[in-house]
Design a protein around this motif. Sequence first.
Motif, PDB file in Angstrom:
ATOM      1  N   GLY A  34      13.704  42.281  61.126  1.00  0.00           N
ATOM      2  CA  GLY A  34      13.498  42.683  62.511  1.00  0.00           C
ATOM      3  C   GLY A  34      12.519  41.766  63.230  1.00  0.00           C
ATOM      4  N   LEU A  35      11.460  41.353  62.531  1.00  0.00           N
ATOM      5  CA  LEU A  35      10.513  40.407  63.135  1.00  0.00           C
ATOM      6  C   LEU A  35      11.168  39.054  63.389  1.00  0.00           C
ATOM      7  CD1 LEU A  35       7.208  41.198  61.219  1.00  0.00           C
ATOM      8  CD2 LEU A  35       7.717  41.621  63.639  1.00  0.00           C
ATOM      9  N   ALA A  36      12.035  38.637  62.487  1.00  0.00           N
ATOM     10  CA  ALA A  36      12.743  37.373  62.691  1.00  0.00           C
ATOM     11  C   ALA A  36      13.621  37.435  63.934  1.00  0.00           C
ATOM     12  CB  ALA A  36      13.575  37.030  61.462  1.00  0.00           C
ATOM     13  N   VAL A  37      14.236  38.581  64.180  1.00  0.00           N
ATOM     14  CA  VAL A  37      15.071  38.751  65.379  1.00  0.00           C
ATOM     15  C   VAL A  37      14.219  38.611  66.634  1.00  0.00           C
ATOM     16  CG1 VAL A  37      16.389  40.472  66.697  1.00  0.00           C
ATOM     17  CG2 VAL A  37      16.850  40.143  64.267  1.00  0.00           C
ATOM     18  N   VAL A  38      13.010  39.167  66.600  1.00  0.00           N
ATOM     19  CA  VAL A  38      12.134  39.133  67.774  1.00  0.00           C
ATOM     20  C   VAL A  38      11.498  37.755  67.967  1.00  0.00           C
ATOM     21  CG1 VAL A  38       9.993  40.085  68.730  1.00  0.00           C
ATOM     22  CG2 VAL A  38      11.655  41.602  67.665  1.00  0.00           C
ATOM     23  N   LEU A  39      11.105  37.102  66.870  1.00  0.00           N
ATOM     24  CA  LEU A  39      10.308  35.879  66.972  1.00  0.00           C
ATOM     25  C   LEU A  39      11.115  34.579  66.992  1.00  0.00           C
ATOM     26  CD1 LEU A  39       7.430  36.865  64.546  1.00  0.00           C
ATOM     27  CD2 LEU A  39       7.434  36.968  67.041  1.00  0.00           C
ATOM     28  N   VAL A  40      12.334  34.593  66.464  1.00  0.00           N
ATOM     29  CA  VAL A  40      13.123  33.363  66.353  1.00  0.00           C
ATOM     30  C   VAL A  40      14.377  33.478  67.194  1.00  0.00           C
ATOM     31  CG1 VAL A  40      14.333  31.844  64.744  1.00  0.00           C
ATOM     32  CG2 VAL A  40      12.273  33.031  63.995  1.00  0.00           C
ATOM     33  N   SER A  41      14.647  32.455  67.991  1.00  0.00           N
ATOM     34  CA  SER A  41      15.845  32.444  68.807  1.00  0.00           C
ATOM     35  C   SER A  41      17.083  32.423  67.914  1.00  0.00           C
ATOM     36  CB  SER A  41      15.851  31.206  69.702  1.00  0.00           C
ATOM     37  OG  SER A  41      17.109  31.064  70.315  1.00  0.00           O
ATOM     38  N   PRO A  42      18.109  33.195  68.258  1.00  0.00           N
ATOM     39  CA  PRO A  42      19.306  33.210  67.418  1.00  0.00           C
ATOM     40  C   PRO A  42      20.049  31.869  67.422  1.00  0.00           C
ATOM     41  CG  PRO A  42      19.689  34.474  69.415  1.00  0.00           C
ATOM     42  CD  PRO A  42      18.230  34.099  69.392  1.00  0.00           C
TER      43      PRO A  42
END
Length: 131
Positions: free
Chosen positions: A118-126
């Motif tokens: 979930g943090l990766a979804v918020v912090l890294v652009s898809p």
Amino acid sequence: PGGALLILFGLLGAAAAWVLQTEIGETLAAQACFPHRTPLAAPQWSWLMPVLNVISVVALLVGVAGAWISWRSWRVSRDAHPDPVAAISDTAPGRTRFLAMAGLILSLLFVVGLVATGLAVVLVSPCSTWR
């Protein structure tokens, strides 16, 4: 305590939520950022990030529910005492206690994975490259 389906949910609910979160998220991001094998700087769908965030929150809720159900099953089963006269069955208190504890451990591990994803979804652009 709670039945076999609840114990099964406690064992596998968080893991299934994590698998679905990663697979659905990766599939949507791949289609939104790399249509026809052409990389884009930003997703082609404006709704992608809100959907990925909702998927992350729902998956986390399912994972926490699995951990809570396992914890509750363990608390109820730890006070149960086996009947020394009863025949061995699949619902023996010791077996239930073991499965509940295993479910609690697995759920907590996958909840950590759900938070990290979930943090990766918020912090890294898809659409970012991982090279």
